[in-house]
Design a protein around this motif. Structure first.
Motif: not given
Length: 293
Positions: A128-157
């Motif tokens: 990505v060349d600009e920040p991408v939101s959790e909603l866009v990531l959830a739509q691309v991966l066809e996964q619920p946004a409730e899973r994408v947000g905690p996973m991003l926090d886990e990756i950052a940690a």
């Protein structure tokens, strides 16, 4: 035979001739065909039998049709013929098939494992060349946004705990990978390669006015700074740090505001995270601004 005798015989024959309608009828065998006499008038045509009334016909004669089992069950030759000829019997079948297709719900996407979800998120964030939101990531991966947000926090940690030279952080309403501040010197040396791309003092001052007063017109910025800022505004717009956002209702002048790139450069999520400016301003700054307007 002499001529006299011939005339006498013809006269006798004429006197003995009997018309056909006066001749007695003689029975003939069934297999004997009697040639019709042209002079005999044709016999009377037989009177046609009376046709039954339509109401009686419908009451007495049952309608012929396919057996019930063939109509409701088997797809026999009659149904196939109706479908091929495009008759009325084929319409309900097509309509019912269309209704069946419309009511079929799409199959939900299979749920990804945590390992697969982590890898997919990292792969997207690398390109990505600009920040991408959790909603866009959830739509691309066809996964619920409730899973994408905690996973991003886990990756950052995980990146922070492992001590990588980059980190995943939230900025401008989305997520993006950034280099760590402690390695900024090396990154700057590699990217700039001795070329100065720093903003001038005038550009920094103008950008600060835009950031804290947005949306703001060029005349307002010039009044606050005390100098003409048209050239500086064009520089900020070219660099992608400021942009037009409409016109002022009274004067029709263009309004300017900061961009997403500005938030990225400062590492901010929104402009509300800008440090307060009041401690650095004189008490009569608004009066000075109004006086120079």
């Amino acid at each position: 035979m002499s001529d006299e005798e011939r005339r006498d015989s013809l006269a006798d024959q004429a006197a003995a001739w009997v018309p056909p309608w006066d001749r007695p009828s003689t029975p003939t065998p069934d297999n004997t065909k009697v040639p019709p006499d042209e002079s005999t008038p044709p016999p009377d045509e037989p009177t046609p039998a009376p046709q039954p009334d339509q109401e009686d016909l419908g009451r007495k004669v049952p309608l012929q049709g396919p057996e019930p089992s063939k109509v409701t069950g088997e797809a026999g030759a009659g149904e196939a013929g109706a479908g091929e000829s495009g008759g009325a019997g084929d319409v309900p079948r097509r309509q019912s098939a269309g209704r069946r297709r419309a009511t079929v719900a799409p199959e939900p996407a299979p749920e990804m494992s945590d390992t697969e979800l982590r890898g997919a998120l990292e792969a997207i964030l690398l390109v990505v060349d600009e920040p991408v939101s959790e909603l866009v990531l959830a739509q691309v991966l066809e996964q619920p946004a409730e899973r994408v947000g905690p996973m991003l926090d886990e990756i950052a940690a995980g990146y922070t705990a492992a001590g990588h030279g980059f980190e995943l952080r939230r900025a401008a309403g989305g997520w993006r990978l950034y280099t760590r501040p402690e390695y900024a010197t090396y990154v700057e040396r590699f990217v700039l390669d001795g070329q100065s791309v720093r903003l001038t003092q005038a550009a920094l001052e103008t950008l600060a006015v835009v950031a804290y007063k947005q949306p703001v017109t060029r005349s307002r910025i010039s009044a606050i700074r005390g100098v003409n800022c048209d050239g500086v505004i064009r520089t900020l717009v070219t660099r992608g740090l400021a942009e037009e956002c409409g016109t002022e209702q009274d004067s029709g002048a263009f309004l300017y505001r900061t961009t997403t790139l500005f938030l990225e450069k400062l590492g901010l999520n929104t402009v509300d995270e800008l440090p307060p400016l009041a401690p650095f301003l004189p008490d009569d700054v608004e009066e000075l601004a109004d006086a120079t307007r």
